[in-house]
Design an enzyme around this catalytic site. Structure first.
Site, PDB file in Angstrom:
ATOM      1  N   CYS A   1      -1.282   8.772  -1.577  1.00  0.00           N
ATOM      2  CA  CYS A   1      -1.777   8.254  -0.295  1.00  0.00           C
ATOM      3  C   CYS A   1      -2.157   9.391   0.654  1.00  0.00           C
ATOM      4  CB  CYS A   1      -0.719   7.407   0.413  1.00  0.00           C
ATOM      5  SG  CYS A   1       0.213   6.328  -0.659  1.00  0.00           S
ATOM      6  N   ASP A   2      -1.345  10.441   0.707  1.00  0.00           N
ATOM      7  CA  ASP A   2      -1.482  11.437   1.784  1.00  0.00           C
ATOM      8  C   ASP A   2      -1.927  12.820   1.317  1.00  0.00           C
ATOM      9  OD1 ASP A   2      -0.558   9.473   3.508  1.00  0.00           O
ATOM     10  OD2 ASP A   2       1.542  10.047   3.219  1.00  0.00           O
TER      11      ASP A   2
ATOM     12  N   CYS B   1       4.417   9.767  -0.525  1.00  0.00           N
ATOM     13  CA  CYS B   1       3.339   9.306  -1.404  1.00  0.00           C
ATOM     14  C   CYS B   1       2.203  10.327  -1.449  1.00  0.00           C
ATOM     15  CB  CYS B   1       2.829   7.950  -0.919  1.00  0.00           C
ATOM     16  SG  CYS B   1       1.466   7.326  -1.891  1.00  0.00           S
TER      17      CYS B   1
END
Ligand code: NAP
Length: 309
Positions: free
Chosen positions: A138-139, A135
């Site tokens: 997200c990261d 992701c």
């Protein structure tokens, strides 16, 4: 045992759209979700630019809007996992949850979506969360000014590469073929971005590093030649598998595990309806997921009206 009219399994766009429709039809509705905090995988999309009327909206924001809309019609949300579905003689279903709770429901709308596909190579599991991710939204922020790779050649891979190009020093897209399958508009943007390089005909064979990812071993799919590419982050974007395991043996699935249904959402079992990415369909997008949710909810409403008669 507690009873409700409709259980919706999955809280992505399909499940939440269905909840808006069942709520508006005054059907008591429970939405059950295992992960992702009741808005589904949409939270992972940095930018959704093709949802009508809401250009450039963040996935998280759109998911929150869907959820608030469903809540406004009285939807109840539970965080639990369905482990068994049984049809009773009276046509209703008994649902068993991981928590041991039981629920009796008149109809089920199955909208559990799909999960990230794994490469299955050395280091993928060990370095997950230590440089290996599924992701970018997200990261990605963890890799400011670093070198990262994205594996895949679809819309997700190129969308991730474009996002990462704004954060990272250099982004390599590793693609196993010669002709990317991503939308032409994304390909053009990626080609115009100076810090994105696309490596064709290559597959990763291992993620390397002691405590954190430091390099990726690559193999050329044509020549067999191997190489090592230094990178601190690797984002795997090779598609998804349908989350349909719980339905195996209960409803008809296709050979890839997608639930067989047309746009009405009717499955091979009356009373179980399907919506969203987990259904057999040509186009898996937010806009088609919400349409599915609406259709499945109307089918469920018609079904409940019939069995009550
Ligand atoms: P996808 O379209 O299935 O693409 C997966 C990519 O990964 C393909 O390029 C595939 O290569 C590659 N791949 C698969 N298995 C692999 C393996 N074991 N090793 C190396 N490469 C592998 O998946 P997606 O990009 O996640 O998109 C899924 C759906 O969501 C699509 O319908 C897409 O249009 C949609 N989507 C839309 C948006 C948007 O509208 N903004 C954003 C993201 C996704 P091959 O090409 O060789 O098969």
């Amino acid at each position: 045992m507690r009873s409700v009219d409709v259980l919706i399994i999955g809280s992505g766009p399909a499940g939440l759209a269905a909840a808006i429709y069942t709520g508006r039809a005054m059907r008591s509705t429970v939405v059950c979700e295992r992960d992702y905090m009741s808005t589904g995988q949409i939270v992972e999309s940095d930018c959704i630019d093709n949802y009508p009327g809401l250009p450039n909206i963040e996935g998280y924001e759109l998911g929150e809007k869907f959820k608030a809309h469903a809540q406004a019609y009285g939807t109840e949300f539970i965080e639990d996992e369905v482990i068994k579905i049984e049809k009773s003689a009276n046509g209703s279903f008994v649902i068993k949850f991981k928590s041991d709770n039981l629920l009796s429901v008149k109809a089920i709308i199955y909208a559990a979506g799909a999960s990230h596909r794994k490469l299955g190579i050395d280091g993928e599991f060990a370095l997950r969360g230590a440089g290996v991710s599924y992701c970018a939204v997200c990261d990605g922020a963890f890799f400011k000014d670093k070198t990262t790779v994205v594996i895949g050649g679809g819309d997700t891979a190129l969308g991730d590469a474009l996002l990462l190009s704004k954060i990272c020093k250099q982004v390599f897209v590793i693609y196993r073929g010669e002709k990317l399958r991503a939308a032409k508009s994304l390909q053009n943007k990626a080609n115009d971005t100076v810090n994105i390089d696309i490596i064709y005909n290559a597959i990763p064979t291992s993620f390397n590093g002691d405590k954190h990812l430091s390099s990726i071993s690559l193999k050329n799919t044509k020549t067999g030649k191997t190489a090592e590419l230094n990178a601190e982050g690797a984002f795997i974007a090779i598609g998804s598998n349908p989350n349909s395991q719980i339905l195996k043996g209960l409803v008809e699935l296709d050979k890839s595990g997608y639930v067989v249904a047309d746009e009405t959402g009717k499955t091979s079992v009356s009373g179980i309806f399907v919506a969203g990415d987990v259904r057999t369909k040509a186009l898996r997008q937010v806009v088609t997921a919400v349409s599915d949710g609406a259709n499945a909810a109307i089918s469920a409403e018609n079904y409940i009206n019939q069995i009550i008669k």
